[in-house]
Write a protein that holds these residues in place. Structure first.
Motif, PDB file in Angstrom:
ATOM      1  N   GLN A   1      31.241  48.073  48.137  1.00 25.08           N
ATOM      2  CA  GLN A   1      31.699  48.520  46.840  1.00 25.08           C
ATOM      3  C   GLN A   1      31.640  47.373  45.849  1.00 25.08           C
ATOM      4  OE1 GLN A   1      35.942  49.410  46.968  1.00 25.08           O
ATOM      5  NE2 GLN A   1      36.219  47.366  46.147  1.00 25.08           N
ATOM      6  N   THR A   2      31.695  47.705  44.575  1.00 22.34           N
ATOM      7  CA  THR A   2      31.612  46.673  43.551  1.00 22.34           C
ATOM      8  C   THR A   2      32.935  46.618  42.816  1.00 22.34           C
ATOM      9  OG1 THR A   2      29.388  47.460  43.271  1.00 22.34           O
ATOM     10  CG2 THR A   2      30.150  45.852  41.686  1.00 22.34           C
ATOM     11  N   THR A   3      33.556  45.470  42.802  1.00 23.26           N
ATOM     12  CA  THR A   3      34.771  45.251  42.020  1.00 23.26           C
ATOM     13  C   THR A   3      34.391  44.118  41.065  1.00 23.26           C
ATOM     14  OG1 THR A   3      35.936  45.777  44.049  1.00 23.26           O
ATOM     15  CG2 THR A   3      37.264  44.916  42.255  1.00 23.26           C
TER      16      THR A   3
ATOM     17  N   HIS B   1      34.089  40.478  42.004  1.00 24.26           N
ATOM     18  CA  HIS B   1      33.518  40.219  43.335  1.00 24.26           C
ATOM     19  C   HIS B   1      32.080  39.748  43.193  1.00 24.26           C
ATOM     20  CE1 HIS B   1      37.206  41.696  44.693  1.00 24.26           C
ATOM     21  NE2 HIS B   1      36.851  41.825  45.942  1.00 24.26           N
TER      22      HIS B   1
ATOM     23  N   LYS C   1      30.252  41.530  49.253  1.00 24.39           N
ATOM     24  CA  LYS C   1      30.784  40.629  48.222  1.00 24.39           C
ATOM     25  C   LYS C   1      32.263  40.350  48.463  1.00 24.39           C
ATOM     26  CE  LYS C   1      27.286  41.147  45.066  1.00 24.39           C
ATOM     27  NZ  LYS C   1      26.340  40.073  44.803  1.00 24.39           N
ATOM     28  N   ARG C   2      32.633  39.105  48.207  1.00 22.53           N
ATOM     29  CA  ARG C   2      34.062  38.774  48.188  1.00 22.53           C
ATOM     30  C   ARG C   2      34.444  38.348  46.776  1.00 22.53           C
ATOM     31  NH1 ARG C   2      36.269  39.236  53.320  1.00 22.53           N
ATOM     32  NH2 ARG C   2      35.258  38.121  55.015  1.00 22.53           N
ATOM     33  N   ARG C   3      35.788  38.405  46.500  1.00 22.53           N
ATOM     34  CA  ARG C   3      36.227  38.070  45.146  1.00 22.53           C
ATOM     35  C   ARG C   3      36.103  36.567  44.874  1.00 22.53           C
ATOM     36  NH1 ARG C   3      41.045  38.942  48.048  1.00 22.53           N
ATOM     37  NH2 ARG C   3      42.594  37.268  47.918  1.00 22.53           N
TER      38      ARG C   3
ATOM     39  N   ASP D   1      43.495  44.025  43.847  1.00 19.57           N
ATOM     40  CA  ASP D   1      42.507  44.279  42.792  1.00 19.57           C
ATOM     41  C   ASP D   1      41.677  45.537  43.054  1.00 19.57           C
ATOM     42  OD1 ASP D   1      40.845  43.578  44.844  1.00 19.57           O
ATOM     43  OD2 ASP D   1      40.059  41.772  43.919  1.00 19.57           O
TER      44      ASP D   1
ATOM     45  N   SER E   1      39.862  46.151  45.707  1.00 23.37           N
ATOM     46  CA  SER E   1      38.700  45.939  46.579  1.00 23.37           C
ATOM     47  C   SER E   1      39.073  46.161  48.042  1.00 23.37           C
ATOM     48  CB  SER E   1      38.171  44.520  46.393  1.00 23.37           C
ATOM     49  OG  SER E   1      39.158  43.590  46.801  1.00 23.37           O
TER      50      SER E   1
ATOM     51  N   THR F   1      39.262  44.999  51.886  1.00 24.51           N
ATOM     52  CA  THR F   1      39.326  43.751  52.653  1.00 24.51           C
ATOM     53  C   THR F   1      38.388  43.938  53.845  1.00 24.51           C
ATOM     54  OG1 THR F   1      41.151  44.560  54.003  1.00 24.51           O
ATOM     55  CG2 THR F   1      41.732  43.327  52.014  1.00 24.51           C
ATOM     56  N   TYR F   2      37.485  43.036  54.017  1.00 25.54           N
ATOM     57  CA  TYR F   2      36.429  43.262  55.009  1.00 25.54           C
ATOM     58  C   TYR F   2      36.656  42.586  56.346  1.00 25.54           C
ATOM     59  CZ  TYR F   2      33.452  45.356  51.435  1.00 25.54           C
ATOM     60  OH  TYR F   2      32.918  46.169  50.497  1.00 25.54           O
TER      61      TYR F   2
END
Ligand code: NAP
Ligand code: ZN
Length: 354
Positions: free
Chosen positions: A3-5, A8, A30-32, A123, A125, A127-128
């Motif tokens: 997903q896109t935040t 990120h 992606k991570r923030r 936010d 997003s 958490t992976y």
């Protein structure tokens, strides 16, 4: 799930299960950015918990939640970590920070708790999990790793360690003068750390196991005082009413009745194992022995740091088999077959050391 935040922006190489087959393959997500309350951690090692198997088979996603690494960035509000620190992250990524549990650092019981894996961060997003090269984490959910314990053998403490530490602490078994007779059911990742805690604090420890092959190592390697083969009716009979406290770490469905019988009158059985199917809980062993059954879920952040410090003080780490990322699927198969002594740890950084 990718997903896109908006914030990120950092591409990370990781690994994930993409379907219920449970096969793990490389995955880029992606991570923030590192926020004011965040630290960025270069991940060195991740432990593989049995919970990962429970999840991977049912969910899409990465679940790894026993993480050690080195801090590479700190946000402006972060005072207790600096670049280069040895750090660790467990199951928890966020909580409301306002409820009675959060205020008492029992964030694990906040009803808005978000896990390090398959959780939704503040936010919005996802958490992976830790199954990647790098992690951005809120500093309030990060702990220090004592200098004297190895980063690979420390990783499983973040779930296996804290999960057994808390119920033992609740029952005054950590660093207490009173010596008790305790039983540990299931000698796996969680169970073997529980034996080490029990012995470090001078208790009499009995392992209750389905695996005859574990008797020698339970006694000789881990220092257990006694071993009961739970499939042996005579041994179970001989063990009746001998224990003050039992911790059940078994990952598969089983009856609590025979285990309860091993407790003295008024004894406590604390359940941390999480089989998917309900336990059998017969009433007679409960009522005839005035016994209690309780549950416990990982631990709060203050207790997690306390547990790490205790491990540093007593030199307690996990017995591990270190694997490379491309051996993960084989490791998951072996873990499902109860064939690991006692925790797999993935060498994420491929030899880069602290
Ligand atoms: P593990 O390393 O696979 O150990 C589980 C042990 O359970 C095995 O070593 C085995 O011990 C025993 N066992 C396995 N299958 C069994 C069966 N069919 N009948 C009886 N015993 C069996 O797993 P783990 O990582 O320690 O995790 C244990 C459980 O705790 C999992 O369900 C996990 O999801 C849960 N967990 C809970 C929390 C929490 O917060 N409460 C945190 C982490 C994990 P023996 O060979 O000695 O019988
Ligand atoms: Zn776990």
């Amino acid at each position: 799930m990718a997903q896109t935040t908006p914030n990120h922006t950092q591409s990370v190489v990781g690994w994930a299960a993409h379907d219920p087959s449970g096969k793990i393959t490389p995955y880029i997500f992606k991570r923030r950015e590192n926020g004011v309350n965040d630290v960025t951690i270069k991940i060195l090692y991740c432990g593989i918990c049995h919970t990962d198997i429970h999840h991977i088979k049912n969910d899409w996603g990465i679940t790894i939640h026993e993480i050690t690494g080195i801090i590479t960035k700190v946000g402006s509000n972060v005072k207790n970590f600096k670049v280069g620190d040895r750090a660790a992250v467990g199951c928890l990524a966020a909580a409301c920070m306002e409820c009675e549990f959060c205020k008492d650092s029992q964030e694990n019981y906040c009803d808005k708790i978000q896990f390090t894996y398959n959780g939704i961060f503040w936010d919005g997003s996802i958490t992976y999990g830790g199954y990647s090269e790098m992690l951005v984490a809120d500093y309030r959910f990060v702990v220090h790793v004592p200098e004297n314990i190895a980063m690979d053998a420390a990783a499983p403490l973040l779930c296996a360690g804290i999960t057994v530490f808390c119920p033992m602490k609740d029952n005054n078994l950590i660093d207490s003068p009173a010596k008790k007779r305790i039983g540990i059911v299931g000698l796996g990742g969680l169970g073997h750390v529980a034996v080490k805690f029990g012995k470090a604090f001078g208790h009499h420890v009995t392992v209750i196991s389905t695996s005859p092959s574990k008797e020698k190592e339970a006694k000789e390697l881990l220092g257990a005082d006694e071993f009961i083969l739970s499939t042996n009716a005579m041994q179970m009979q001989a063990g009746k009413r001998t224990l003050d406290f039992i911790l059940d770490t078994v990952s598969a469905k089983h009856s609590l009745g025979p285990i309860l019988e091993l407790l003295k009158v008024n004894g406590t059985l604390s359940v941390v194992g999480a089989p998917e199917a309900p336990f059998e809980l017969p009433s007679f062993p409960l009522i005839f022995g005035k016994r209690s059954v309780k549950g416990s879920m990982t631990g709060g952040m203050r207790e997690t740091q306390e547990m790490m410090n205790v491990c540093g003080k007593y030199n307690i780490t996990c017995n591990i088999e270190v694997i490379k990322p491309d051996q993960i699927n084989e490791a998951l198969d072996r873990l499902a077959r109860n064939d690991v002594r006692y925790r797999f740890v993935i060498d994420i950084a491929g030899g880069a050391r602290e």
